[in-house]
Design an enzyme around this catalytic site. Structure first.
Site, mmCIF file in Angstrom:
data_model
loop_
_atom_site.group_PDB
_atom_site.id
_atom_site.type_symbol
_atom_site.label_atom_id
_atom_site.label_comp_id
_atom_site.label_asym_id
_atom_site.label_seq_id
_atom_site.Cartn_x
_atom_site.Cartn_y
_atom_site.Cartn_z
ATOM 1 N N SER A 1 0.837 -1.201 0.000
ATOM 2 C CA SER A 1 0.000 0.000 0.000
ATOM 3 C C SER A 1 0.880 1.261 0.000
ATOM 4 C CB SER A 1 -0.964 -0.048 1.190
ATOM 5 O OG SER A 1 -1.983 0.913 1.072
ATOM 6 N N ASP B 1 -9.675 -4.626 -4.942
ATOM 7 C CA ASP B 1 -9.169 -3.653 -3.971
ATOM 8 C C ASP B 1 -10.020 -2.383 -4.019
ATOM 9 O OD1 ASP B 1 -7.655 -1.897 -2.388
ATOM 10 O OD2 ASP B 1 -5.755 -2.738 -3.079
ATOM 11 N N HIS C 1 -7.871 -5.417 -0.504
ATOM 12 C CA HIS C 1 -6.645 -4.705 -0.146
ATOM 13 C C HIS C 1 -5.834 -5.576 0.809
ATOM 14 C CE1 HIS C 1 -4.242 -1.105 -0.139
ATOM 15 N NE2 HIS C 1 -4.257 -1.029 1.180
#
Length: 222
Positions: free
Chosen positions: A115, A166, A198
């Protein structure tokens, strides 16, 4: 300049010859990714895995709610690029110190990020004076890709892994990054995982292990 610390693991065998730096996402800390190390140690047995805590407190929550590599309070491209630019020298200094303490070359470093950590790994790794052995970016992409053509310093092998479902960072972020890196001559591979949100699934972990193994093997003479 902030001094980064965080958990480390390994090497599994012998003295360290490689360093795998695990960069966590926003609101987490170094403990979030260090559990990848035992599973990946079979592919990179001579690597130390180090998961530093990001230098800033997470500014979207109260005290004790994790760390951030840069602020996401303002997500305009200019502010994101500025945040990434500020994070790069902090990370560079910390990795140089870690390599010196282990007695390994700066070229024997692989960057792994999730991320916001993936964004940081890409932004830093592609502008690094000494090319990293590999960059593995999970569920991220490169927000400052527009300015990369003028500032790219190296072209290490890159692996992009992203969940198709995601809802936090859309898979299009990695797809756009993949296209931009290919246009700049960066050797890039990608894995887009169906039905994954995610996070990191076993397919991404397995692909990452193989990528690390191949990338470190390329450093060996002959």
């Amino acid at each position: 300049m902030p001094i980064l610390d965080g958990p480390h693991w390994g090497p599994k065998t012998g003295p360290a010859k490689h360093l795998v730096v695990l960069l966590h996402g926003v609101g987490a800390d170094g403990n979030d990714l260090i559990d990848l190390a035992p599973g990946w140690a079979g592919a990179a047995p001579e690597a130390q895995f180090w998961s530093p805590h990001a230098p800033e407190a997470y500014d979207q929550a109260g005290p004790g709610f994790g760390r951030q590599w840069f602020s996401l309070a303002d997500r305009t491209p200019a502010r994101l690029a500025a945040g990434l630019a500020a994070a790069r020298p902090v990370l560079d200094a910390a990795i140089a110190e870690r390599c010196a303490s282990l007695g390994i070359p700066l070229s024997h470093v692989a960057l792994v990020g999730f991320s916001q950590g993936a964004m940081t790994a890409l932004s830093y790794g592609l502008r690094r004076a000494e090319p990293p052995a590999a960059i593995l970016a999970y569920s991220g992409g490169l927000p400052d890709v527009a300015g990369l053509a003028e500032s790219i310093a190296c072209r290490p092998p890159v692996l992009l892994v992203h969940g198709e479902d995601d809802q936090v960072v859309p898979a299009s972020a990695s797809r756009g990054t993949e296209s931009a890196l290919r246009a700049l001559g960066v050797p890039v591979e990608s894995l887009f995982c169906p039905r994954l949100g995610h996070g990191i699934d076993q397919a991404g972990i397995s692909r990452g292990a193989l990528f690390l193994q191949r990338s470190f093997a390329m450093l060996e003479p002959g």
